[in-house]
Design a protein around this motif. Structure first.
Motif, mmCIF file in Angstrom:
data_model
loop_
_atom_site.group_PDB
_atom_site.id
_atom_site.type_symbol
_atom_site.label_atom_id
_atom_site.label_comp_id
_atom_site.label_asym_id
_atom_site.label_seq_id
_atom_site.Cartn_x
_atom_site.Cartn_y
_atom_site.Cartn_z
ATOM 1 N N TRP A 1 55.262 16.283 36.518
ATOM 2 C CA TRP A 1 56.003 16.804 35.043
ATOM 3 C C TRP A 1 55.696 17.679 34.281
ATOM 4 C CZ3 TRP A 1 59.302 12.118 31.703
ATOM 5 C CH2 TRP A 1 60.563 12.559 32.764
ATOM 6 N N ILE A 2 54.464 17.790 33.994
ATOM 7 C CA ILE A 2 53.399 19.014 33.183
ATOM 8 C C ILE A 2 53.152 19.957 33.930
ATOM 9 C CG2 ILE A 2 50.920 19.289 32.534
ATOM 10 C CD1 ILE A 2 50.927 15.550 31.661
ATOM 11 N N ALA A 3 53.342 19.697 35.079
ATOM 12 C CA ALA A 3 52.728 20.932 35.358
ATOM 13 C C ALA A 3 54.422 21.853 35.479
ATOM 14 C CB ALA A 3 52.811 20.944 37.435
ATOM 15 N N ALA A 4 55.350 21.408 36.166
ATOM 16 C CA ALA A 4 56.832 22.520 35.091
ATOM 17 C C ALA A 4 57.402 22.346 34.097
ATOM 18 C CB ALA A 4 57.829 21.000 35.751
ATOM 19 N N LEU A 5 56.534 21.781 32.995
ATOM 20 C CA LEU A 5 56.674 21.967 31.285
ATOM 21 C C LEU A 5 55.888 23.333 31.894
ATOM 22 C CD1 LEU A 5 56.989 18.834 30.307
ATOM 23 C CD2 LEU A 5 59.197 20.125 30.322
ATOM 24 N N PHE A 6 54.714 23.401 32.266
ATOM 25 C CA PHE A 6 53.608 24.856 31.741
ATOM 26 C C PHE A 6 54.471 25.648 32.444
ATOM 27 C CE2 PHE A 6 49.637 21.518 30.759
ATOM 28 C CZ PHE A 6 50.007 22.558 29.288
ATOM 29 N N THR A 7 55.083 25.463 33.999
ATOM 30 C CA THR A 7 55.739 26.546 34.247
ATOM 31 C C THR A 7 57.000 26.793 33.802
ATOM 32 O OG1 THR A 7 54.976 25.650 36.651
ATOM 33 C CG2 THR A 7 57.295 26.958 36.277
ATOM 34 N N ILE A 8 57.879 26.580 33.104
ATOM 35 C CA ILE A 8 58.776 26.597 31.919
ATOM 36 C C ILE A 8 58.561 27.810 30.806
ATOM 37 C CG2 ILE A 8 60.659 25.143 30.545
ATOM 38 C CD1 ILE A 8 61.275 24.258 32.627
ATOM 39 N N ALA A 9 57.094 27.137 30.090
ATOM 40 C CA ALA A 9 56.562 27.574 29.107
ATOM 41 C C ALA A 9 55.961 29.365 29.502
ATOM 42 C CB ALA A 9 55.860 26.683 28.473
ATOM 43 N N LEU A 10 55.110 29.124 30.293
ATOM 44 C CA LEU A 10 54.430 30.481 30.798
ATOM 45 C C LEU A 10 55.776 31.347 31.327
ATOM 46 C CD1 LEU A 10 51.525 29.162 32.668
ATOM 47 C CD2 LEU A 10 51.508 30.258 31.107
ATOM 48 N N ALA A 11 57.063 30.806 32.426
ATOM 49 C CA ALA A 11 57.853 31.775 32.899
ATOM 50 C C ALA A 11 58.626 32.270 32.677
ATOM 51 C CB ALA A 11 58.168 31.142 34.470
ATOM 52 N N GLY A 12 59.244 31.343 31.599
ATOM 53 C CA GLY A 12 59.907 31.976 30.261
ATOM 54 C C GLY A 12 60.967 30.625 30.308
ATOM 55 N N ASP A 13 62.290 31.138 29.506
ATOM 56 C CA ASP A 13 63.520 29.998 29.159
ATOM 57 C C ASP A 13 64.052 30.461 31.050
ATOM 58 O OD1 ASP A 13 63.306 31.864 26.375
ATOM 59 O OD2 ASP A 13 62.862 29.451 26.504
ATOM 60 N N GLY A 14 64.087 31.787 31.315
ATOM 61 C CA GLY A 14 65.995 31.567 32.538
ATOM 62 C C GLY A 14 66.379 31.625 32.118
ATOM 63 N N ALA A 15 67.980 31.696 33.378
ATOM 64 C CA ALA A 15 68.910 32.734 32.991
ATOM 65 C C ALA A 15 69.909 31.373 32.482
ATOM 66 C CB ALA A 15 69.749 32.387 34.569
ATOM 67 N N LEU A 16 70.866 32.085 31.548
ATOM 68 C CA LEU A 16 71.531 31.257 30.446
ATOM 69 C C LEU A 16 71.291 30.445 29.731
ATOM 70 C CD1 LEU A 16 73.828 29.756 33.572
ATOM 71 C CD2 LEU A 16 74.316 32.347 31.924
ATOM 72 N N ALA A 17 70.432 30.754 29.372
ATOM 73 C CA ALA A 17 69.672 29.662 28.047
ATOM 74 C C ALA A 17 70.336 30.220 26.399
ATOM 75 C CB ALA A 17 68.388 31.018 27.626
ATOM 76 N N LEU A 18 70.719 29.506 26.553
ATOM 77 C CA LEU A 18 71.191 29.544 25.175
ATOM 78 C C LEU A 18 70.831 30.205 23.577
ATOM 79 C CD1 LEU A 18 73.875 28.354 23.315
ATOM 80 C CD2 LEU A 18 72.756 26.603 22.678
ATOM 81 N N ARG A 19 69.100 29.773 23.126
ATOM 82 C CA ARG A 19 68.740 30.701 22.450
ATOM 83 C C ARG A 19 67.086 30.623 22.939
ATOM 84 N NH1 ARG A 19 66.674 33.767 19.513
ATOM 85 N NH2 ARG A 19 65.899 33.198 17.084
ATOM 86 N N PRO A 20 66.441 32.389 23.744
ATOM 87 C CA PRO A 20 65.514 32.716 24.369
ATOM 88 C C PRO A 20 64.574 32.153 23.463
ATOM 89 C CG PRO A 20 66.804 33.638 24.875
ATOM 90 C CD PRO A 20 67.780 33.166 23.474
#
Length: 138
Positions: free
Chosen positions: A111-130
């Motif tokens: 989970w921590i690795a996934a959270l850091f991936t999101i934090a580093l990679a960005g909000d991704g597609a269809l983000a309500l508020r990038p």
């Protein structure tokens, strides 16, 4: 090489999946264990009972933020201390494997690795508020 056409959708999939998992864990504490029961469990670990209420709130708010893509990078980073606390107080002493009695810390590390991936990679597609401008727009 990163495929800039599909990478935002990969982050979307990761963001929504992790967000739903946090919502499930927050809901478990809210509806099954109850806030009072969760507070009592935290007290049994030597933690302030009020920390249970904060944990429930952060898990639910962070899960919603991730699913919606509302400041997802910041939400991902805000959720890491919850998992580190779970490792430090409950799962760390049980060893690595989550199948160990009392559950190990391998699942939380993922989970921590996934959270850091999101934090580093960005909000991704269809983000309500990038949080920051994405290089590729939908």
């Amino acid at each position: 090489m990163i495929d800039l056409r599909t990478a935002p959708y990969a982050i979307l999939a990761l963001r929504v999946t992790v967000g739903l998992l946090f919502l499930a864990h927050g809901a478990l504490k809210l509806f099954v264990f109850t806030p009072a029961g969760t507070a009592q469990f935290f007290a049994s670990l030597g933690l302030p009972p009020a920390l249970a209420y904060l944990t429930i709130a952060v898990e639910l708010a962070g899960g919603i933020a991730l699913v919606l893509g509302f400041f997802a990078r910041a939400a991902a980073l805000a959720l890491v201390p919850i998992l580190l606390g779970a490792i430090a107080t409950v799962h760390g002493s049980a060893g690595f494997f989550f199948t160990n009695p009392n559950g190990g810390w391998e699942f939380l590390a993922l989970w921590i690795a996934a959270l850091f991936t999101i934090a580093l990679a960005g909000d991704g597609a269809l983000a309500l508020r990038p949080t920051l401008a994405n290089p590729v727009r939908e």
